[in-house]
Design an enzyme around this catalytic site. Structure first.
Site, PDB file in Angstrom:
ATOM      1  N   LYS A  13       0.830  -1.216   0.000  1.00 26.73           N
ATOM      2  CA  LYS A  13       0.000   0.000   0.000  1.00 26.73           C
ATOM      3  C   LYS A  13       0.861   1.262   0.000  1.00 26.73           C
ATOM      4  O   LYS A  13       0.608   2.194  -0.742  1.00 26.73           O
ATOM      5  CB  LYS A  13      -0.886   0.070   1.264  1.00 26.73           C
ATOM      6  CG  LYS A  13      -1.911  -0.999   1.396  1.00 26.73           C
ATOM      7  CD  LYS A  13      -2.822  -0.741   2.596  1.00 26.73           C
ATOM      8  CE  LYS A  13      -2.125  -0.703   3.936  1.00 26.73           C
ATOM      9  NZ  LYS A  13      -1.593  -1.992   4.390  1.00 26.73           N
ATOM     10  N   ARG A  88      -9.026   1.148   9.252  1.00 26.37           N
ATOM     11  CA  ARG A  88      -8.653  -0.248   9.498  1.00 26.37           C
ATOM     12  C   ARG A  88      -9.729  -0.987  10.276  1.00 26.37           C
ATOM     13  O   ARG A  88      -9.555  -2.163  10.572  1.00 26.37           O
ATOM     14  CB  ARG A  88      -7.358  -0.287  10.308  1.00 26.37           C
ATOM     15  CG  ARG A  88      -6.104  -0.542   9.470  1.00 26.37           C
ATOM     16  CD  ARG A  88      -4.921  -0.401  10.401  1.00 26.37           C
ATOM     17  NE  ARG A  88      -3.762  -1.131  10.042  1.00 26.37           N
ATOM     18  CZ  ARG A  88      -2.664  -0.575   9.538  1.00 26.37           C
ATOM     19  NH1 ARG A  88      -2.637   0.702   9.238  1.00 26.37           N
ATOM     20  NH2 ARG A  88      -1.606  -1.307   9.316  1.00 26.37           N
ATOM     21  N   ARG A 122      11.586  -7.584   5.327  1.00 27.80           N
ATOM     22  CA  ARG A 122      11.666  -6.139   5.032  1.00 27.80           C
ATOM     23  C   ARG A 122      12.702  -5.460   5.935  1.00 27.80           C
ATOM     24  O   ARG A 122      12.799  -5.731   7.122  1.00 27.80           O
ATOM     25  CB  ARG A 122      10.292  -5.502   5.261  1.00 27.80           C
ATOM     26  CG  ARG A 122      10.278  -3.997   5.047  1.00 27.80           C
ATOM     27  CD  ARG A 122       8.906  -3.462   4.819  1.00 27.80           C
ATOM     28  NE  ARG A 122       8.048  -3.549   5.984  1.00 27.80           N
ATOM     29  CZ  ARG A 122       6.776  -3.120   6.004  1.00 27.80           C
ATOM     30  NH1 ARG A 122       6.247  -2.602   4.910  1.00 27.80           N
ATOM     31  NH2 ARG A 122       6.055  -3.232   7.080  1.00 27.80           N
ATOM     32  N   ARG A 153      11.944  -3.036  11.302  1.00 24.61           N
ATOM     33  CA  ARG A 153      10.935  -2.429  12.166  1.00 24.61           C
ATOM     34  C   ARG A 153      10.564  -3.408  13.261  1.00 24.61           C
ATOM     35  O   ARG A 153      10.455  -4.606  12.994  1.00 24.61           O
ATOM     36  CB  ARG A 153       9.673  -2.108  11.346  1.00 24.61           C
ATOM     37  CG  ARG A 153       9.693  -0.735  10.715  1.00 24.61           C
ATOM     38  CD  ARG A 153       8.579  -0.514   9.735  1.00 24.61           C
ATOM     39  NE  ARG A 153       7.249  -0.905  10.178  1.00 24.61           N
ATOM     40  CZ  ARG A 153       6.132  -0.704   9.463  1.00 24.61           C
ATOM     41  NH1 ARG A 153       6.207  -0.089   8.286  1.00 24.61           N
ATOM     42  NH2 ARG A 153       4.967  -1.088   9.894  1.00 24.61           N
ATOM     43  N   ARG A 164      -0.205  -9.122  13.475  1.00 27.28           N
ATOM     44  CA  ARG A 164      -0.741  -8.081  12.569  1.00 27.28           C
ATOM     45  C   ARG A 164      -1.660  -8.693  11.511  1.00 27.28           C
ATOM     46  O   ARG A 164      -2.681  -8.113  11.154  1.00 27.28           O
ATOM     47  CB  ARG A 164       0.412  -7.321  11.888  1.00 27.28           C
ATOM     48  CG  ARG A 164       1.154  -6.411  12.859  1.00 27.28           C
ATOM     49  CD  ARG A 164       2.457  -5.929  12.270  1.00 27.28           C
ATOM     50  NE  ARG A 164       2.287  -4.963  11.199  1.00 27.28           N
ATOM     51  CZ  ARG A 164       3.228  -4.681  10.305  1.00 27.28           C
ATOM     52  NH1 ARG A 164       4.385  -5.301  10.327  1.00 27.28           N
ATOM     53  NH2 ARG A 164       3.002  -3.770   9.393  1.00 27.28           N
TER      54      ARG A 164
HETATM   55  P1  AMP Z   1       1.453   0.532   9.055  1.00 27.50           P
HETATM   56  O1  AMP Z   1       2.719   1.265   8.849  1.00 27.50           O
HETATM   57  O2  AMP Z   1       0.293   1.067   8.250  1.00 27.50           O
HETATM   58  O3  AMP Z   1       1.592  -0.972   8.905  1.00 27.50           O
HETATM   59  O4  AMP Z   1       1.001   0.788  10.583  1.00 27.50           O
HETATM   60  C1  AMP Z   1       1.845   0.388  11.647  1.00 27.50           C
HETATM   61  C2  AMP Z   1       1.035   0.288  12.933  1.00 27.50           C
HETATM   62  O5  AMP Z   1       0.441   1.577  13.246  1.00 27.50           O
HETATM   63  C3  AMP Z   1      -0.155  -0.675  12.895  1.00 27.50           C
HETATM   64  O6  AMP Z   1       0.227  -2.031  13.115  1.00 27.50           O
HETATM   65  C4  AMP Z   1      -1.023  -0.112  14.024  1.00 27.50           C
HETATM   66  O7  AMP Z   1      -0.495  -0.454  15.289  1.00 27.50           O
HETATM   67  C5  AMP Z   1      -0.836   1.406  13.854  1.00 27.50           C
HETATM   68  N1  AMP Z   1      -1.855   1.963  12.941  1.00 27.50           N
HETATM   69  C6  AMP Z   1      -1.659   2.546  11.726  1.00 27.50           C
HETATM   70  N2  AMP Z   1      -2.823   2.930  11.174  1.00 27.50           N
HETATM   71  C7  AMP Z   1      -3.787   2.563  12.061  1.00 27.50           C
HETATM   72  C8  AMP Z   1      -5.211   2.654  12.053  1.00 27.50           C
HETATM   73  N3  AMP Z   1      -5.887   3.189  11.022  1.00 27.50           N
HETATM   74  N4  AMP Z   1      -5.888   2.176  13.133  1.00 27.50           N
HETATM   75  C9  AMP Z   1      -5.235   1.643  14.179  1.00 27.50           C
HETATM   76  N5  AMP Z   1      -3.901   1.496  14.244  1.00 27.50           N
HETATM   77  C10 AMP Z   1      -3.170   1.954  13.190  1.00 27.50           C
END
Ligand code: AMP
Length: 209
Positions: A13, A88, A122, A153, A164
Site C-alpha cells: 500500500k 482499518r 523487510r 521495524r 498483525r
Molecule cells: P502501518 O505502517 O500502516 O503498517 O502501521 C503500523 C502500525 O500503526 C499498525 O500495526 C497499528 O499499530 C498502527 N496503525 C496505523 N494505522 C492505524 C489505524 N488506522 N488504526 C489503528 N492502528 C493503526
C-alpha cells in the site's frame, strides 16, 4: 480524488500510494508513518500509540480518527488525498464517512504466505524510510539513498507479523465488503510487479471517474 488504499500489512500500500500520489499530485497520508513520527518526537499521540504498535495491535479508534480528521482538514488536502492504512476498522470507516467524500477505494489483494515473507524480510532506512527486502540486498546493510544502516521495524519481527495478519483478518478485511456495498471498491492483485500494480490501479481510477 479522495482515495483509500486498503490491504493487509505488506501488500505494498505504502509503495503504491507514494507512486500514485506523485502521479495525481495529492498528498499521501499514512497513519503508520504519522504514528512513527509522533513516537520519535515523543508527542502525546506517540506515547498513546507505541505499546499498541509494538504488540502488532491497532491503536484505539478514537486516537486514529482524531489524527486523520485533523490531517484531512489541512490545506494540502483540498484537491484530494490518498489514505494509506486508514480506515482499518468498520468504526473508523463509519467515522470517516462523516467528514470525507470518497471517490474510490483500491484494495490490494495478496496471499498470507507472500505477506509473511515480505514483512519478515523487510528492512527500512530509519532516516528516509526507503524500504528494502533482504533477498534483494545481496548482503548490503546500508540505505542506497543516504548510506544509513538499515533496520528491521519492531513490528516486522516474526511473532508480531502473525499478530498483525490476524488483526487484519479480524478487523480490517470486513472493510472489503463495506466498500463493495458502497460501490467504491476496486480490487487489484498485489503480487504482480510494482509497475503492473501501478498500471492496474491507474486504470481502475480512470474507470471510476
Ligand atoms: P502501518 O505502517 O500502516 O503498517 O502501521 C503500523 C502500525 O500503526 C499498525 O500495526 C497499528 O499499530 C498502527 N496503525 C496505523 N494505522 C492505524 C489505524 N488506522 N488504526 C489503528 N492502528 C493503526
Amino acid at each position: 480524488m479522495n482515495l483509500i488504499f486498503l490491504g493487509p500489512p505488506g501488500a505494498g500500500k505504502g509503495t503504491q500510494a507514494a507512486a500514485v500520489s506523485g502521479d495525481l499530485k495529492v498528498p499521501h497520508i499514512s497513519t503508520g508513518d504519522m504514528f512513527r513520527k509522533a513516537i520519535s518526537e515523543g508527542t502525546p499521540t506517540g506515547l498513546k500509540a507505541k505499546s499498541f504498535m509494538d504488540a502488532g495491535q491497532l491503536v484505539p479508534d478514537d486516537v486514529v480518527i482524531a489524527l486523520v480528521k485533523e490531517r484531512l482538514a489541512m490545506d494540502d488536502c483540498r484537491n484530494g488525498y490518498i489514505l494509506d492504512g486508514f480506515p482499518r476498522t468498520v468504526e473508523q470507516a463509519e467515522a470517516l464517512s462523516a467528514f470525507a467524500d470518497l471517490d474510490a477505494v483500491i484494495n490490494l489483494d495478496v496471499d498470507d504466505e507472500v505477506l509473511v515473507n515480505r514483512l519478515s524480510g523487510r528492512r527500512v532506512c530509519p532516516v528516509c524510510g526507503a524500504p528494502y527486502h533482504v533477498s534483494r540486498l545481496n548482503g548490503e546493510t546500508a540505505c542506497k539513498v543516504d548510506g544509513t544502516p538499515l533496520i528491521q521495524r519492531d513490528d516486522d519481527k516474526p511473532e508480531t507479523v502473525l499478530s498483525r495478519l490476524n488483526v487484519y483478518h479480524e478487523k480490517t478485511a470486513p472493510l472489503i465488503d463495506f466498500y463493495q456495498k458502497a460501490k467504491l471498491l476496486h480490487s487489484v492483485g498485489g503480487d504482480l510487479s510494482l509497475e503492473e500494480i501501478s498500471e492496474a490501479i491507474l486504470k481502475a481510477l480512470e474507470a471510476s471517474k
